[in-house]
Design an enzyme around this catalytic site. Structure first.
Site, PDB file in Angstrom:
ATOM      1  N   ARG A 115       0.842  -1.197   0.000  1.00 43.92           N
ATOM      2  CA  ARG A 115       0.000   0.000   0.000  1.00 43.92           C
ATOM      3  C   ARG A 115       0.878   1.249   0.000  1.00 43.92           C
ATOM      4  O   ARG A 115       0.586   2.227  -0.691  1.00 43.92           O
ATOM      5  CB  ARG A 115      -0.942  -0.004   1.199  1.00 43.92           C
ATOM      6  CG  ARG A 115      -1.980  -1.102   1.158  1.00 43.92           C
ATOM      7  CD  ARG A 115      -2.935  -1.021   2.333  1.00 43.92           C
ATOM      8  NE  ARG A 115      -3.798   0.161   2.239  1.00 43.92           N
ATOM      9  CZ  ARG A 115      -4.587   0.581   3.230  1.00 43.92           C
ATOM     10  NH1 ARG A 115      -4.589  -0.066   4.387  1.00 43.92           N
ATOM     11  NH2 ARG A 115      -5.347   1.646   3.074  1.00 43.92           N
ATOM     12  N   CYS A 173      -1.434   6.143   8.987  1.00 42.60           N
ATOM     13  CA  CYS A 173      -1.755   4.882   8.294  1.00 42.60           C
ATOM     14  C   CYS A 173      -2.831   5.214   7.273  1.00 42.60           C
ATOM     15  O   CYS A 173      -2.760   6.242   6.613  1.00 42.60           O
ATOM     16  CB  CYS A 173      -2.197   3.817   9.299  1.00 42.60           C
ATOM     17  SG  CYS A 173      -3.584   4.318  10.348  1.00 42.60           S
TER      18      CYS A 173
END
Length: 275
Positions: free
Chosen positions: A180, A235
């Site tokens: 990611r 995050c």
């Protein structure tokens, strides 16, 4: 003592009146699971906090997928459970570490000084055969006073300034999985990649089967980062950044902040660059 509490230590504190055990079990994509599991069985005397109903606020255009909750409403919930500023709070989740860490960071932001995460979560507690039941406890209401600690929160503007100036005394850490971070895979957010200038320290690397690594091991995880730096962790939505916050503090880093909006907030501004 830092943020980490072992099951044996919690067991030894059971008879204290000034302790609340906080069940934070949750499953993304199945929002009722945690509450259902709590009602079936939980650590004796535990109260429940829902990630999306209690530990997060309403999702809006900006702020990310798990923005800060309304602190006034959250304060009311603490008071309804008889929690004061002197209450010892011990949070646990299913053993993932992320949901309980979110609770720990949030209470730290609110100024609470005695908040801990149960190492290994409910799984570790059950493996030891310690007390659990399905009774829903009742506590007499109390007064709680907010003492906000802005020093543990990184605003959107703070992160924006970092990307534009790249100051030497700040380190931006992306806590997501490497795929990611690199933009190879993005299963949740509308854009892939990372905030420019960030380095990648995957949050799961601070845990071993749901338990936080020892302090010396955590120091190795962040080897090469000076403790003199200001550290900002993020995050996707401000949840899995929290274990990195806990781990950095356990490793001795004094100046650590969470960008709560995280990548989902960053990309809500269409002109923001992506690395």
């Amino acid at each position: 003592m830092g943020y980490i509490m072992e099951s044996e230590e919690l067991l030894s504190m059971f008879n204290r009146g000034n302790i609340r055990i906080c069940d934070c079990r949750f499953k993304l994509g199945a929002s009722d699971m945690g509450r259902n599991e709590y009602e079936k069985e939980h650590i004796t005397g535990a109260i429940y906090f829902d990630l999306e109903k209690d530990l997060s606020g309403k999702v809006e255009e900006h702020g990310g997928r798990h923005p800060l909750p309304n602190l006034g409403q959250f304060k009311d919930k603490l008071e309804s459970y008889g929690i004061t500023n002197d209450t010892i709070l011990v949070a646990y989740d299913g053993g993932e570490g992320s949901f309980a860490s979110r609770f720990v960071w949030l209470l730290t932001y609110m100024g609470h000084r005695k908040v801990y995460i149960l190492n290994g979560g409910y799984r570790a507690w059950k493996e030891r055969g310690y007390a659990s039941d399905d009774r829903l406890p009742h506590y007499e209401p109390a007064e709680y006073h907010l003492q906000i600690r802005e020093s543990v929160l990184a605003s959107y503007q703070k992160v924006k300034d970092f990307t534009e100036r790249r100051p030497d005394d700040v380190v931006l850490i992306d806590s997501r999985e490497t795929k990611r971070f690199l933009g190879i895979e993005e299963p949740i957010d509308k854009k892939a990649g990372h905030i420019p200038g960030a380095i990648n320290k995957v949050w799961t690397n601070v845990l071993d089967e749901g338990s936080f690594l020892q302090a010396e091991e955590l120091k190795q995880t962040y080897k090469g980062i000076s403790r003199d730096k200001e550290i900002i962790v993020y995050c996707g939505s401000g949840v899995t950044a929290a274990p990195n916050y806990v781990a950095l503090k356990e490793a001795g880093f004094p100046n650590v902040k969470v960008y709560v909006g995280s990548f989902s907030d960053w990309i809500s501004y269409p002109d923001n660059p992506i690395g």
